[in-house]
Design an enzyme around this catalytic site. Structure first.
Site, PDB file in Angstrom:
ATOM      1  N   GLY A 149       0.823  -1.222   0.000  1.00  0.00           N
ATOM      2  CA  GLY A 149       0.000   0.000   0.000  1.00  0.00           C
ATOM      3  C   GLY A 149       0.845   1.254   0.000  1.00  0.00           C
ATOM      4  N   ILE A 150       2.029   1.185  -0.608  1.00  0.00           N
ATOM      5  CA  ILE A 150       2.949   2.346  -0.584  1.00  0.00           C
ATOM      6  C   ILE A 150       2.394   3.522  -1.383  1.00  0.00           C
ATOM      7  N   THR A 151       1.475   3.257  -2.327  1.00  0.00           N
ATOM      8  CA  THR A 151       0.936   4.359  -3.132  1.00  0.00           C
ATOM      9  C   THR A 151      -0.220   5.083  -2.441  1.00  0.00           C
ATOM     10  N   GLY A 152      -0.623   4.608  -1.253  1.00  0.00           N
ATOM     11  CA  GLY A 152      -1.715   5.248  -0.518  1.00  0.00           C
ATOM     12  C   GLY A 152      -1.217   6.394   0.354  1.00  0.00           C
ATOM     13  N   GLN A 153      -2.171   7.050   1.056  1.00  0.00           N
ATOM     14  CA  GLN A 153      -1.813   8.178   1.922  1.00  0.00           C
ATOM     15  C   GLN A 153      -0.722   7.793   2.936  1.00  0.00           C
ATOM     16  N   ASP A 154      -0.976   6.735   3.714  1.00  0.00           N
ATOM     17  CA  ASP A 154      -0.040   6.375   4.776  1.00  0.00           C
ATOM     18  C   ASP A 154       1.262   5.833   4.218  1.00  0.00           C
ATOM     19  N   ASP A 207      -0.082  -7.657  -5.634  1.00  0.00           N
ATOM     20  CA  ASP A 207      -1.489  -7.518  -5.252  1.00  0.00           C
ATOM     21  C   ASP A 207      -1.758  -8.405  -4.042  1.00  0.00           C
ATOM     22  N   LEU A 219      -0.002  -2.176   4.854  1.00  0.00           N
ATOM     23  CA  LEU A 219      -0.969  -1.071   4.764  1.00  0.00           C
ATOM     24  C   LEU A 219      -1.963  -1.255   3.620  1.00  0.00           C
ATOM     25  N   THR A 262      -7.749  -0.938  12.695  1.00  0.00           N
ATOM     26  CA  THR A 262      -8.552   0.289  12.565  1.00  0.00           C
ATOM     27  C   THR A 262      -9.571   0.464  13.683  1.00  0.00           C
ATOM     28  N   GLU A 281     -12.431   1.293  13.147  1.00  0.00           N
ATOM     29  CA  GLU A 281     -13.706   0.768  12.640  1.00  0.00           C
ATOM     30  C   GLU A 281     -14.068  -0.561  13.310  1.00  0.00           C
ATOM     31  N   TYR A 337     -15.945  -3.977   5.417  1.00  0.00           N
ATOM     32  CA  TYR A 337     -14.553  -3.551   5.626  1.00  0.00           C
ATOM     33  C   TYR A 337     -14.098  -3.888   7.042  1.00  0.00           C
ATOM     34  N   LYS A 395     -11.294  -6.529   8.431  1.00  0.00           N
ATOM     35  CA  LYS A 395     -10.178  -6.070   9.274  1.00  0.00           C
ATOM     36  C   LYS A 395     -10.181  -6.780  10.636  1.00  0.00           C
TER      37      LYS A 395
HETATM   38  P1  NAP Z   1      -5.414   4.369   1.097  1.00  0.00           P
HETATM   39  O1  NAP Z   1      -4.935   5.765   0.846  1.00  0.00           O
HETATM   40  O2  NAP Z   1      -6.730   3.943   0.573  1.00  0.00           O
HETATM   41  O3  NAP Z   1      -4.273   3.383   0.522  1.00  0.00           O
HETATM   42  C1  NAP Z   1      -4.504   2.009   0.381  1.00  0.00           C
HETATM   43  C2  NAP Z   1      -3.338   1.402  -0.351  1.00  0.00           C
HETATM   44  O4  NAP Z   1      -3.599  -0.004  -0.541  1.00  0.00           O
HETATM   45  C3  NAP Z   1      -3.097   1.978  -1.759  1.00  0.00           C
HETATM   46  O5  NAP Z   1      -1.727   1.994  -2.020  1.00  0.00           O
HETATM   47  C4  NAP Z   1      -3.798   0.967  -2.656  1.00  0.00           C
HETATM   48  O6  NAP Z   1      -3.295   0.942  -3.968  1.00  0.00           O
HETATM   49  C5  NAP Z   1      -3.403  -0.310  -1.929  1.00  0.00           C
HETATM   50  N1  NAP Z   1      -4.241  -1.454  -2.276  1.00  0.00           N
HETATM   51  C6  NAP Z   1      -5.579  -1.563  -2.244  1.00  0.00           C
HETATM   52  N2  NAP Z   1      -5.974  -2.795  -2.617  1.00  0.00           N
HETATM   53  C7  NAP Z   1      -4.845  -3.481  -2.911  1.00  0.00           C
HETATM   54  C8  NAP Z   1      -4.570  -4.774  -3.374  1.00  0.00           C
HETATM   55  N3  NAP Z   1      -5.545  -5.661  -3.621  1.00  0.00           N
HETATM   56  N4  NAP Z   1      -3.270  -5.152  -3.554  1.00  0.00           N
HETATM   57  C9  NAP Z   1      -2.252  -4.277  -3.339  1.00  0.00           C
HETATM   58  N5  NAP Z   1      -2.458  -3.024  -2.904  1.00  0.00           N
HETATM   59  C10 NAP Z   1      -3.730  -2.634  -2.708  1.00  0.00           C
HETATM   60  O7  NAP Z   1      -5.425   4.053   2.662  1.00  0.00           O
HETATM   61  P2  NAP Z   1      -4.630   4.788   3.862  1.00  0.00           P
HETATM   62  O8  NAP Z   1      -5.501   5.847   4.409  1.00  0.00           O
HETATM   63  O9  NAP Z   1      -3.248   5.082   3.427  1.00  0.00           O
HETATM   64  O10 NAP Z   1      -4.633   3.621   4.952  1.00  0.00           O
HETATM   65  C11 NAP Z   1      -3.572   2.655   5.001  1.00  0.00           C
HETATM   66  C12 NAP Z   1      -4.067   1.424   5.750  1.00  0.00           C
HETATM   67  O11 NAP Z   1      -4.476   1.799   7.062  1.00  0.00           O
HETATM   68  C13 NAP Z   1      -5.267   0.742   5.125  1.00  0.00           C
HETATM   69  O12 NAP Z   1      -5.128  -0.635   5.367  1.00  0.00           O
HETATM   70  C14 NAP Z   1      -6.453   1.276   5.914  1.00  0.00           C
HETATM   71  O13 NAP Z   1      -7.507   0.354   5.883  1.00  0.00           O
HETATM   72  C15 NAP Z   1      -5.831   1.423   7.293  1.00  0.00           C
HETATM   73  N6  NAP Z   1      -6.378   2.474   8.145  1.00  0.00           N
HETATM   74  C16 NAP Z   1      -6.493   3.750   7.692  1.00  0.00           C
HETATM   75  C17 NAP Z   1      -6.960   4.732   8.561  1.00  0.00           C
HETATM   76  C18 NAP Z   1      -7.094   6.164   8.104  1.00  0.00           C
HETATM   77  O14 NAP Z   1      -7.789   6.924   8.799  1.00  0.00           O
HETATM   78  N7  NAP Z   1      -6.441   6.570   7.042  1.00  0.00           N
HETATM   79  C19 NAP Z   1      -7.282   4.412   9.883  1.00  0.00           C
HETATM   80  C20 NAP Z   1      -7.127   3.094  10.311  1.00  0.00           C
HETATM   81  C21 NAP Z   1      -6.647   2.134   9.438  1.00  0.00           C
HETATM   82  P3  NAP Z   1      -3.834   1.979  -5.093  1.00  0.00           P
HETATM   83  O15 NAP Z   1      -3.092   3.277  -4.839  1.00  0.00           O
HETATM   84  O16 NAP Z   1      -3.448   1.308  -6.355  1.00  0.00           O
HETATM   85  O17 NAP Z   1      -5.318   2.111  -4.881  1.00  0.00           O
HETATM   86  N1  GDD Z   2     -16.903   9.463   2.780  1.00  0.00           N
HETATM   87  C1  GDD Z   2     -17.939  10.211   3.186  1.00  0.00           C
HETATM   88  N2  GDD Z   2     -18.568  11.018   2.286  1.00  0.00           N
HETATM   89  N3  GDD Z   2     -18.306  10.165   4.487  1.00  0.00           N
HETATM   90  C2  GDD Z   2     -19.323  10.956   4.892  1.00  0.00           C
HETATM   91  C3  GDD Z   2     -20.003  11.815   4.014  1.00  0.00           C
HETATM   92  C4  GDD Z   2     -19.613  11.831   2.642  1.00  0.00           C
HETATM   93  O1  GDD Z   2     -20.178  12.544   1.828  1.00  0.00           O
HETATM   94  N4  GDD Z   2     -20.935  12.486   4.726  1.00  0.00           N
HETATM   95  C5  GDD Z   2     -20.856  12.070   5.982  1.00  0.00           C
HETATM   96  N5  GDD Z   2     -19.886  11.130   6.098  1.00  0.00           N
HETATM   97  C6  GDD Z   2     -19.533  10.399   7.324  1.00  0.00           C
HETATM   98  C7  GDD Z   2     -19.484   8.878   7.153  1.00  0.00           C
HETATM   99  O2  GDD Z   2     -20.810   8.347   7.163  1.00  0.00           O
HETATM  100  C8  GDD Z   2     -18.656   8.513   8.372  1.00  0.00           C
HETATM  101  O3  GDD Z   2     -19.474   8.422   9.515  1.00  0.00           O
HETATM  102  C9  GDD Z   2     -17.690   9.689   8.530  1.00  0.00           C
HETATM  103  O4  GDD Z   2     -18.223  10.752   7.709  1.00  0.00           O
HETATM  104  C10 GDD Z   2     -16.258   9.411   8.117  1.00  0.00           C
HETATM  105  O5  GDD Z   2     -16.267   8.835   6.829  1.00  0.00           O
HETATM  106  P1  GDD Z   2     -14.917   8.541   6.009  1.00  0.00           P
HETATM  107  O6  GDD Z   2     -14.091   9.760   5.928  1.00  0.00           O
HETATM  108  O7  GDD Z   2     -15.315   7.882   4.737  1.00  0.00           O
HETATM  109  O8  GDD Z   2     -14.108   7.564   6.958  1.00  0.00           O
HETATM  110  P2  GDD Z   2     -14.501   6.280   7.825  1.00  0.00           P
HETATM  111  O9  GDD Z   2     -14.506   6.714   9.266  1.00  0.00           O
HETATM  112  O10 GDD Z   2     -15.720   5.623   7.316  1.00  0.00           O
HETATM  113  O11 GDD Z   2     -13.288   5.308   7.534  1.00  0.00           O
HETATM  114  C11 GDD Z   2     -11.943   5.806   7.532  1.00  0.00           C
HETATM  115  O12 GDD Z   2     -11.406   5.709   8.821  1.00  0.00           O
HETATM  116  C12 GDD Z   2     -11.259   4.371   9.323  1.00  0.00           C
HETATM  117  C13 GDD Z   2     -10.689   4.471  10.742  1.00  0.00           C
HETATM  118  O13 GDD Z   2     -11.729   4.686  11.655  1.00  0.00           O
HETATM  119  C14 GDD Z   2     -11.141   4.999   6.506  1.00  0.00           C
HETATM  120  O14 GDD Z   2      -9.874   5.587   6.355  1.00  0.00           O
HETATM  121  C15 GDD Z   2     -10.953   3.565   6.972  1.00  0.00           C
HETATM  122  O15 GDD Z   2     -10.041   2.902   6.081  1.00  0.00           O
HETATM  123  C16 GDD Z   2     -10.345   3.598   8.380  1.00  0.00           C
HETATM  124  O16 GDD Z   2     -10.180   2.280   8.853  1.00  0.00           O
END
Ligand code: NAP
Ligand code: GDD
Length: 368
Positions: free
Chosen positions: A8-13, A63, A85, A132, A134, A156, A160
């Site tokens: 997941g190196i191409t993602g935000q984290d 993948d 990631l 997470t 979640e 999701y 997880k």
């Molecule tokens: P993100 O921006 O959606 O990045 C996800 C990464 O996973 C991307 O590089 C994506 O590739 C890659 N990926 C998705 N499906 C794949 C597959 N089948 N094989 C290989 N790579 C794949 O997520 P993030 O926000 O950086 O989060 C990183 C991790 O932390 C995730 O596991 C997420 O569920 C978890 N997390 C995030 C949060 C948060 O608030 N950000 C909180 C708790 C946990 P592409 O670029 O090609 O799509």
């Molecule tokens: N995406 C989105 N779009 N969310 C909305 C909207 C909208 O238009 N309006 C309200 N929301 C509310 C969602 O219903 C949710 O309750 C909250 O905003 C946050 O939504 P997201 O930003 O999509 O994040 P998430 O909390 O569902 O999930 C993210 O955080 C998790 C950690 O708690 C993701 O990054 C998950 O990958 C991560 O695990």
């Protein structure tokens, strides 16, 4: 030099973590998916040409749904640390792609753990699993700590949950140094465009510049514990530097509603909004404008809808963004990470919003 592998190196984290590890002297390997369009925007500035000697940033196609490929990459890289990631990380989308989400997010984690075991790397390789908040879903306790029972509310989160427990199981069964970071929401200018914070900051930038009229949002009563991704990747690294493999909650300990996030983000550009109405009929209207702040931020060029004026409607509710089952409230208890990891976030919510709004206004000004 330590060698790290980031899925997941191409993602935000992944992008922030790669930067952090490179700054610490690591050789960083990353797994990227093959796609028909280039998907490496977030890490292009780290790219090193294959002709460079002793490269410290190396990408591999891969993948999470392909065991052979994951095993081959781990065999080739022989990593000291794996940060898993990669995931289909969008909660709403997981209701539409539940099987794929289970495969990539749940079984994908098993593929990494089992590859390390089969390759005889259990003594060498430490594993970080991106768990997470979640998992807490329909929360059983406020705030949520490492001891709070889980109650996932989406495909999701259920995927997880499997990943969380298989990580614990491999630690206990095979003495693997495998840890869960239970991270609460973390955001940044690199956040994917469809997550709520980035959708808001992009939407506000477009509305303020006259490129769009209003935002369409889902459940704005939901509350989240939002931090900055830069702070959170540091916690990931710290978790793998400890003597014992353990699981940690990473959070700020404060929660804010989506509604308040929207109001704070508008205020950042000098616009005060007022919410009127209830449920799906709720709207937001411009109540006052700090002219000097607004114009200093936005400049003097506007798109087809012109500048914001008092009384403009800038937000409506759209049911399409509601989820079949919602997570209404998340707030983490970061006591363990603060005491054991000595982890302390540097950003507060205001600083995070300021950085995101500035970045998106700049982005859309360049498109005018
Ligand atoms: P993100 O921006 O959606 O990045 C996800 C990464 O996973 C991307 O590089 C994506 O590739 C890659 N990926 C998705 N499906 C794949 C597959 N089948 N094989 C290989 N790579 C794949 O997520 P993030 O926000 O950086 O989060 C990183 C991790 O932390 C995730 O596991 C997420 O569920 C978890 N997390 C995030 C949060 C948060 O608030 N950000 C909180 C708790 C946990 P592409 O670029 O090609 O799509
Ligand atoms: N995406 C989105 N779009 N969310 C909305 C909207 C909208 O238009 N309006 C309200 N929301 C509310 C969602 O219903 C949710 O309750 C909250 O905003 C946050 O939504 P997201 O930003 O999509 O994040 P998430 O909390 O569902 O999930 C993210 O955080 C998790 C950690 O708690 C993701 O990054 C998950 O990958 C991560 O695990």
């Amino acid at each position: 030099m330590k060698v790290a592998l980031i899925t997941g190196i191409t993602g935000q984290d992944g992008a922030y973590l790669a930067e952090l590890l490179l700054s610490k002297g690591y050789v960083v390997h990353g797994v990227k998916r093959r796609s028909s369009l280039i998907n490496t925007d977030r890490v292009d500035h780290l790219y090193e040409d294959v002709s460079v000697e002793n490269r410290r940033f190396i990408m591999h196609y891969g993948d999470m749904t392909d065991s052979l490929n994951i095993t081959a990459i781990i065999q080739k890289v022989q990593p000291d640390e794996i940060y898993n990631l990669a995931a289909m990380s969008h909660v709403k989308v997981s209701f539409e792609e539940p099987e794929y989400t289970a495969n990539a997010d749940g079984i994908g984690t098993l593929r990494v753990l089992e590859a390390v075991r089969l390759l005889g790397l259990t003594e060498k390789t430490k594993i970080y699993q991106a768990s997470t908040s979640e998992l807490y879903g329909l929360v059983q306790e406020v705030p949520q700590s490492e001891k709070t029972p889980f109650y996932p509310r989406s495909p999701y989160a259920v995927a997880k949950l499997y990943a969380y427990w298989i990580t614990v199981n491999y630690r206990e069964a095979y003495n693997l140094f495998a840890c869960n970071g239970i991270l609460f929401n973390h955001e940044s200018p690199l956040r994917g465009e469809t997550f709520v914070t980035r959708k808001i900051t992009r939407g506000i930038a477009q509305v303020a510049l006259g490129m769009d009229k209003q935002l369409f949002m889902g459940n704005i009563d939901a509350k989240r514990d939002w931090g900055h991704a830069k702070d959170y990747v540091e916690a990931m690294w710290l978790i793998l530097q400890q003597n014992n493999a353990e699981d940690y909650v990473i959070a700020t300990g404060e929660t804010t509603s989506v509604r308040d996030f929207i109001a704070m983000a508008f205020l950042e550009i000098g616009v005060t909004i007022k919410f009127n109405g209830t449920d799906i009929n709720e709207v937001a209207i411009v109540e006052s404008i700090d002219e000097s702040k607004y114009l200093e931020y936005i400049g003097s060029e506007f798109g087809e809808h012109g500048r914001l004026e008092l009384g403009d409607q800038v937000l409506s509710i759209d049911e399409r963004y509601f989820r079949p089952t919602e997570v209404e409230l998340l707030i983490g208890d970061p006591t363990k990470s603060k005491t054991k990891l000595n982890w302390q976030p540097k950003y507060d919510l205001k600083g995070l919003i300021e950085e995101m709004v500035k970045s998106d206004v700049q982005l859309f000004r360049s498109k005018l």
